[in-house]
Design a protein around this motif. Structure first.
Motif, PDB file in Angstrom:
ATOM      1  N   GLN A 184      35.709 -29.305  72.443  1.00 28.97           N
ATOM      2  CA  GLN A 184      35.764 -30.233  71.775  1.00 28.97           C
ATOM      3  C   GLN A 184      36.039 -31.615  72.839  1.00 28.97           C
ATOM      4  OE1 GLN A 184      39.624 -31.632  70.313  1.00 28.97           O
ATOM      5  NE2 GLN A 184      38.917 -32.410  68.454  1.00 28.97           N
ATOM      6  N   TYR A 240      36.861 -35.563  73.001  1.00 28.54           N
ATOM      7  CA  TYR A 240      37.441 -36.747  72.616  1.00 28.54           C
ATOM      8  C   TYR A 240      37.176 -37.819  73.107  1.00 28.54           C
ATOM      9  CZ  TYR A 240      41.061 -35.560  76.367  1.00 28.54           C
ATOM     10  OH  TYR A 240      41.480 -35.577  77.394  1.00 28.54           O
ATOM     11  N   LEU A 299      35.255 -41.061  68.543  1.00 27.07           N
ATOM     12  CA  LEU A 299      35.121 -40.635  67.181  1.00 27.07           C
ATOM     13  C   LEU A 299      33.568 -40.560  66.786  1.00 27.07           C
ATOM     14  CD1 LEU A 299      38.268 -42.211  65.576  1.00 27.07           C
ATOM     15  CD2 LEU A 299      37.917 -39.708  65.923  1.00 27.07           C
ATOM     16  N   PRO A 300      33.359 -39.286  65.958  1.00 28.37           N
ATOM     17  CA  PRO A 300      34.101 -38.388  65.704  1.00 28.37           C
ATOM     18  C   PRO A 300      34.298 -37.288  66.929  1.00 28.37           C
ATOM     19  CG  PRO A 300      31.815 -38.133  65.114  1.00 28.37           C
ATOM     20  CD  PRO A 300      31.833 -39.314  65.641  1.00 28.37           C
ATOM     21  N   TYR A 301      35.522 -36.916  66.954  1.00 28.26           N
ATOM     22  CA  TYR A 301      36.029 -35.881  67.970  1.00 28.26           C
ATOM     23  C   TYR A 301      35.176 -34.321  67.805  1.00 28.26           C
ATOM     24  CZ  TYR A 301      39.427 -39.044  69.052  1.00 28.26           C
ATOM     25  OH  TYR A 301      40.220 -40.112  69.369  1.00 28.26           O
TER      26      TYR A 301
END
Lengths: 107, 121
Positions: free
Chosen positions: A89, A91, A94-96
């Protein structure tokens, strides 16, 4: 949006094997990447943060590396309890977004 | 029960609405952003939305923008996800997760157990 591409989508290995999963970001995300483990019917669990830092309590056979766009996740010696799906994932922004996941099975 | 508990899932017809809640305990709720992540049957994780710790900022995935709305009540340690005009492809287990920030690092360190939403006629 930043796209995260994981490979392989599934992997079969034997107990004791070294297992490596790759994750590629569609643009430079520095080291803003986490790895999660999800077992069937359970919520994801954080394993690695900032690409290479091991979360407290996570066994040292798990490790992560990389920066920029290319990242790896490694299990140095596969154990039966590691059977799960693993997700990267990002970060950075956004969106993550998550990778599509790698399903790990015991051979 | 863990630090985050989701509720409100169920079976709903396409085009109808449903409201999910995420209730926190055991930590200073007002200090943390809360995300929603969903997982369709047999599929991977999809980030859905986030509300800032103070409720001032909210962001949504394109797939739910204009249909889903977040709200937050720090006095009740609760975040709600109002889902309107539901579609078949909204069928999923919905998780809420706490965002922990340390300097520039951000992780989802607490997750709820998930609540199942099924959109079906």
């Amino acid at each position: 949006d930043i796209q995260m591409t994981q490979s392989p989508s599934s992997l079969s290995a034997s107990v004791g094997d070294r297992v490596t999963i790759s994750c590629q970001a569609s643009q430079d995300i520095d080291n803003y990447l986490n790895w999660y483990q999800q077992k069937p019917g359970k919520a994801p669990k954080l394993l690695i943060y900032d690409a290479s830092n091991l979360e407290t309590g996570v066994p040292s056979r798990f490790s992560g590396g990389g920066s920029g766009t290319d990242f790896t996740f490694t299990i140095s010696s596969l154990q039966p309890e590691d059977i799960a799906t693993y997700y990267c994932q990002q970060y950075d922004s956004l969106p993550y977004t998550f990778g599509q996941g790698t399903r790990l099975e015991i051979k | 029960q863990g630090p985050l508990v989701e509720s409100g899932g169920g079976v709903v017809q396409p085009g109808r609405s449903l409201k999910l809640s995420c209730t926190a305990s055991g930590f200073t709720f007002r200090s943390y952003g809360i995300h929603w992540v969903r997982q369709a049957p047999g599929k991977g994780l999809e980030w859905v939305a986030v509300v800032w710790y103070d409720g001032t900022e909210k962001y949504y995935a394109d797939s739910v923008k204009g249909r889903f709305t977040l709200s937050r009540d720090n006095s009740k340690n609760t975040v709600s996800l109002q889902m309107n005009n539901l579609r078949d492809d909204d069928t999923a287990v919905y998780y809420c997760a706490r965002e922990l920030r340390i300097l520039r690092n951000k992780v989802f360190d607490y997750w709820g157990q998930g609540t199942r939403v099924t959109v079906s006629s």
